[in-house]
Design a protein around this motif. Sequence first.
Motif, mmCIF file in Angstrom:
data_model
loop_
_atom_site.group_PDB
_atom_site.id
_atom_site.type_symbol
_atom_site.label_atom_id
_atom_site.label_comp_id
_atom_site.label_asym_id
_atom_site.label_seq_id
_atom_site.Cartn_x
_atom_site.Cartn_y
_atom_site.Cartn_z
ATOM 1 N N ASN A 114 3.615 2.864 -12.443
ATOM 2 C CA ASN A 114 4.199 2.842 -11.161
ATOM 3 C C ASN A 114 3.702 2.455 -9.800
ATOM 4 O O ASN A 114 4.404 2.015 -8.917
ATOM 5 C CB ASN A 114 4.282 4.490 -10.881
ATOM 6 C CG ASN A 114 5.479 5.242 -11.656
ATOM 7 O OD1 ASN A 114 6.664 5.332 -10.940
ATOM 8 N ND2 ASN A 114 5.358 5.302 -13.138
ATOM 9 N N ILE A 115 2.245 2.343 -9.897
ATOM 10 C CA ILE A 115 1.643 1.707 -8.872
ATOM 11 C C ILE A 115 1.773 0.301 -8.796
ATOM 12 O O ILE A 115 2.125 -0.198 -7.720
ATOM 13 C CB ILE A 115 0.086 1.956 -8.894
ATOM 14 C CG1 ILE A 115 -0.183 3.504 -8.664
ATOM 15 C CG2 ILE A 115 -0.765 1.184 -7.832
ATOM 16 C CD1 ILE A 115 -1.627 3.830 -8.740
ATOM 17 N N ALA A 150 2.339 1.729 -3.408
ATOM 18 C CA ALA A 150 1.425 2.144 -4.296
ATOM 19 C C ALA A 150 1.042 3.955 -4.262
ATOM 20 O O ALA A 150 1.092 4.572 -5.169
ATOM 21 C CB ALA A 150 -0.145 1.678 -4.057
ATOM 22 N N ILE A 151 1.249 4.307 -2.755
ATOM 23 C CA ILE A 151 0.881 5.685 -2.622
ATOM 24 C C ILE A 151 2.208 6.434 -3.432
ATOM 25 O O ILE A 151 2.137 7.522 -3.819
ATOM 26 C CB ILE A 151 0.680 5.885 -0.894
ATOM 27 C CG1 ILE A 151 -0.588 5.313 -0.582
ATOM 28 C CG2 ILE A 151 0.867 7.456 -0.946
ATOM 29 C CD1 ILE A 151 -0.835 5.256 0.772
ATOM 30 N N SER A 190 1.000 -1.158 0.076
ATOM 31 C CA SER A 190 -0.048 0.083 -0.022
ATOM 32 C C SER A 190 0.912 1.213 0.068
ATOM 33 O O SER A 190 0.631 2.166 -0.858
ATOM 34 C CB SER A 190 -0.827 0.031 1.182
ATOM 35 O OG SER A 190 -1.607 -1.019 1.136
ATOM 36 N N ASN A 194 5.969 -0.168 -7.914
ATOM 37 C CA ASN A 194 6.289 0.025 -6.604
ATOM 38 C C ASN A 194 5.419 -0.641 -5.665
ATOM 39 O O ASN A 194 6.238 -0.863 -4.366
ATOM 40 C CB ASN A 194 6.166 1.702 -6.256
ATOM 41 C CG ASN A 194 7.267 2.568 -7.234
ATOM 42 O OD1 ASN A 194 8.311 2.505 -7.040
ATOM 43 N ND2 ASN A 194 6.723 3.386 -8.318
ATOM 44 N N SER A 195 4.513 -1.071 -5.826
ATOM 45 C CA SER A 195 3.593 -1.828 -4.872
ATOM 46 C C SER A 195 4.494 -3.406 -4.748
ATOM 47 O O SER A 195 4.886 -3.542 -3.617
ATOM 48 C CB SER A 195 2.102 -2.232 -5.364
ATOM 49 O OG SER A 195 1.526 -0.982 -5.313
ATOM 50 N N GLY A 236 4.235 5.507 -5.556
ATOM 51 C CA GLY A 236 4.200 5.596 -7.065
ATOM 52 C C GLY A 236 3.305 6.266 -7.629
ATOM 53 O O GLY A 236 3.557 7.045 -8.617
ATOM 54 N N THR A 237 2.203 6.652 -6.853
ATOM 55 C CA THR A 237 1.250 7.864 -7.470
ATOM 56 C C THR A 237 1.692 9.273 -7.288
ATOM 57 O O THR A 237 1.716 9.964 -8.194
ATOM 58 C CB THR A 237 -0.172 7.612 -6.842
ATOM 59 O OG1 THR A 237 -0.562 6.399 -6.607
ATOM 60 C CG2 THR A 237 -1.207 8.664 -7.124
ATOM 61 N N TYR A 254 6.076 7.240 0.359
ATOM 62 C CA TYR A 254 6.207 5.696 0.785
ATOM 63 C C TYR A 254 6.523 5.726 2.486
ATOM 64 O O TYR A 254 5.904 4.954 3.257
ATOM 65 C CB TYR A 254 7.217 4.895 0.111
ATOM 66 C CG TYR A 254 7.785 3.894 1.088
ATOM 67 C CD1 TYR A 254 6.931 2.565 0.842
ATOM 68 C CD2 TYR A 254 9.163 3.754 1.518
ATOM 69 C CE1 TYR A 254 7.520 1.460 1.476
ATOM 70 C CE2 TYR A 254 9.236 2.551 2.151
ATOM 71 C CZ TYR A 254 8.510 1.314 2.211
ATOM 72 O OH TYR A 254 8.965 0.301 2.550
ATOM 73 N N LEU A 256 0.499 5.766 -14.406
ATOM 74 C CA LEU A 256 0.080 5.545 -13.120
ATOM 75 C C LEU A 256 -0.054 3.981 -12.656
ATOM 76 O O LEU A 256 0.496 3.519 -11.722
ATOM 77 C CB LEU A 256 -1.259 5.812 -12.906
ATOM 78 C CG LEU A 256 -1.338 7.407 -12.264
ATOM 79 C CD1 LEU A 256 -3.124 7.812 -12.400
ATOM 80 C CD2 LEU A 256 -0.734 7.800 -10.940
#
Length: 302
Positions: A74-75, A17-18, A14, A78-79, A20-21, A289, A71
């Motif tokens: 990257n989400i 994901a944040i 999670s 990176n997740s 990456g956004t 992150y 998006l």
Amino acid sequence: MAPHPVVQAIIDLSAGAIGGTACVFSGQPLDTAKVKMQTFPTLYRGFVHCFVSTYRQVGLRGLYQGTTPALMANIAENSVLFMCYGFCQEVVRYISGQEKGAVLSDMQKACAGSVASVFSSLVLCPTELVKCRLQAMHEMAISGKISRSQNTVWSVIKSIMHSEGPAGFFQGLTPTIAREVPGYFCFFGAYELCRSLFAEYMHCGKDDIGVAPIVFSGGLGGACLWLVVYPMDCVKSRIQVMSMTSRQSGFFKTFMHIFRTEGVRALYSGLTPTMIRTFPANGALFLGYEASRKIMMAQFDS
């Protein structure tokens, strides 16, 4: 109290994901310029010319072309990256004979990040393929390499499925892995080393150094990554975009073709917008992150 390993994995996923956004929204126009310059190194005189030409021809929308797959890329990347980063740190502890939860050295964390990047490459490659093709679609159309431009994510996906099948989504996987493994060793190594230096200078823990040092450390990590692996990224972009028109040679043959016919400079085309982008984008990535992870982990502190 430490969270259950499954919960820990969800927290890392999670937080990734944040991060990456945040990375995409802070650096997408510069990433678009990078891909255009990598694919068509002779079309633009430099970064400013590419940026201004794109804005004049297509408008602001052209600079944010490929934001949706970016998006997604990257989400997804990176997740998986940060989830596997946490898991790989445990593997490093096991191999080095350390106790569970023991503090790793910066070098050990760099190795964990490098191994984690292999797994993130598998989810990154398909989404980045769609992103790169959308970003270079205008140039492919005006150069006559394709007869009809595709302007939506779905139209590019359908085109790949129709002409290349599911395997087509993994065009450029080899250069992606060749870029990610050494790149993320430098990325996490520089980031953790920089945080350690800030913590030593400020006489506090690495998690308490504050916003500005985290952003700077993330930016430095990103700069080290791109300086080391940029030629591999250039080859990856070329393969992923040019495979729209014909089957491309493998990573090594494409690399040697660019080197022999266009010179070393072509392998570094687009480096300027990449280096400008790396501090805000990667700073935002790690800030998102670290901050979100800290908030989620605080729920388990007794």
